[in-house]
Design a protein around this motif. Structure first.
Motif, PDB file in Angstrom:
ATOM      1  N   MET A  51       0.811  -1.215   0.000  1.00  0.00           N
ATOM      2  CA  MET A  51       0.000   0.000   0.000  1.00  0.00           C
ATOM      3  C   MET A  51       0.849   1.272   0.000  1.00  0.00           C
ATOM      4  O   MET A  51       0.324   2.364  -0.127  1.00  0.00           O
ATOM      5  N   SER A  52       2.153   1.121   0.155  1.00  0.00           N
ATOM      6  CA  SER A  52       3.076   2.248   0.153  1.00  0.00           C
ATOM      7  C   SER A  52       4.440   1.746  -0.287  1.00  0.00           C
ATOM      8  O   SER A  52       4.747   0.559  -0.139  1.00  0.00           O
ATOM      9  N   LYS A  53       5.249   2.638  -0.816  1.00  0.00           N
ATOM     10  CA  LYS A  53       6.605   2.236  -1.190  1.00  0.00           C
ATOM     11  C   LYS A  53       7.510   2.105   0.034  1.00  0.00           C
ATOM     12  O   LYS A  53       8.605   1.574  -0.069  1.00  0.00           O
ATOM     13  N   PHE A  54       7.029   2.559   1.182  1.00  0.00           N
ATOM     14  CA  PHE A  54       7.806   2.458   2.411  1.00  0.00           C
ATOM     15  C   PHE A  54       7.476   1.159   3.129  1.00  0.00           C
ATOM     16  O   PHE A  54       6.309   0.777   3.234  1.00  0.00           O
ATOM     17  N   ARG A  55       8.490   0.512   3.637  1.00  0.00           N
ATOM     18  CA  ARG A  55       8.324  -0.695   4.464  1.00  0.00           C
ATOM     19  C   ARG A  55       9.237  -0.533   5.658  1.00  0.00           C
ATOM     20  O   ARG A  55      10.465  -0.438   5.521  1.00  0.00           O
ATOM     21  N   LEU A  56       8.650  -0.463   6.836  1.00  0.00           N
ATOM     22  CA  LEU A  56       9.412  -0.216   8.057  1.00  0.00           C
ATOM     23  C   LEU A  56       9.774  -1.506   8.761  1.00  0.00           C
ATOM     24  O   LEU A  56       8.997  -2.459   8.771  1.00  0.00           O
ATOM     25  N   ARG A  57      10.943  -1.492   9.351  1.00  0.00           N
ATOM     26  CA  ARG A  57      11.339  -2.593  10.221  1.00  0.00           C
ATOM     27  C   ARG A  57      10.689  -2.373  11.590  1.00  0.00           C
ATOM     28  O   ARG A  57      10.148  -1.303  11.876  1.00  0.00           O
ATOM     29  N   GLU A  58      10.770  -3.376  12.422  1.00  0.00           N
ATOM     30  CA  GLU A  58      10.221  -3.277  13.777  1.00  0.00           C
ATOM     31  C   GLU A  58      10.818  -2.065  14.480  1.00  0.00           C
ATOM     32  O   GLU A  58      12.029  -1.851  14.451  1.00  0.00           O
ATOM     33  N   ASN A  59       9.968  -1.243  15.071  1.00  0.00           N
ATOM     34  CA  ASN A  59      10.329  -0.043  15.821  1.00  0.00           C
ATOM     35  C   ASN A  59      10.896   1.087  14.971  1.00  0.00           C
ATOM     36  O   ASN A  59      11.275   2.126  15.501  1.00  0.00           O
ATOM     37  N   GLU A  60      10.971   0.915  13.658  1.00  0.00           N
ATOM     38  CA  GLU A  60      11.425   1.995  12.790  1.00  0.00           C
ATOM     39  C   GLU A  60      10.275   2.990  12.594  1.00  0.00           C
ATOM     40  O   GLU A  60       9.104   2.618  12.629  1.00  0.00           O
ATOM     41  N   VAL A  61      10.616   4.258  12.378  1.00  0.00           N
ATOM     42  CA  VAL A  61       9.623   5.327  12.246  1.00  0.00           C
ATOM     43  C   VAL A  61       9.814   6.030  10.910  1.00  0.00           C
ATOM     44  O   VAL A  61      10.947   6.307  10.500  1.00  0.00           O
ATOM     45  N   LEU A  62       8.708   6.311  10.255  1.00  0.00           N
ATOM     46  CA  LEU A  62       8.721   7.097   9.028  1.00  0.00           C
ATOM     47  C   LEU A  62       8.465   8.553   9.396  1.00  0.00           C
ATOM     48  O   LEU A  62       7.441   8.874   9.994  1.00  0.00           O
TER      49      LEU A  62
END
Length: 108
Positions: A51-62
């Motif tokens: 749904m987005s080009k961003f994929r965060l790791r655990e506890n990572e913040v955008l």
């Protein structure tokens, strides 16, 4: 920290907000261009849902950085207020699942 930069000079109304958001966040073609869809697209950044080009790791913040935020606030103050509210709502969703907040708003 990954950063999504929204240019506040390009956002003058809801239509332009959704156009800029779709490009910056890499929302899918079927993005509904409303705040419910915006929230849905950013509520699963740690999942592989596309749904987005961003994929965060655990506890990572955008970091959602709004450049020229004063211009945006001048032209469309309701967008800034709604953006703040929706980011809080999304972070509450993450908390409901026992996860750390995923979004940070920076007004520049």
């Amino acid at each position: 920290m990954p950063t999504a930069r929204l240019n506040g000079e390009l956002i003058t109304d809801w239509e332009s907000f959704h156009t800029v958001s779709a490009e910056v966040f890499g929302f899918p073609e079927f993005y509904g261009r409303n705040m419910n869809a915006w929230i849905d697209c950013l509520s699963y950044l740690r999942d592989e849902d596309g749904m987005s080009k961003f994929r965060l790791r655990e506890n990572e913040v955008l970091d959602i950085e709004v450049q020229h935020s004063e211009k945006l606030r001048q032209n469309a103050p309701e967008i800034v207020e709604t953006l703040e509210f929706c980011i809080d709502d999304i972070n509450d969703r993450y908390a409901d699942y026992g996860e750390a907040p995923a979004l940070k708003l920076t007004l520049r």
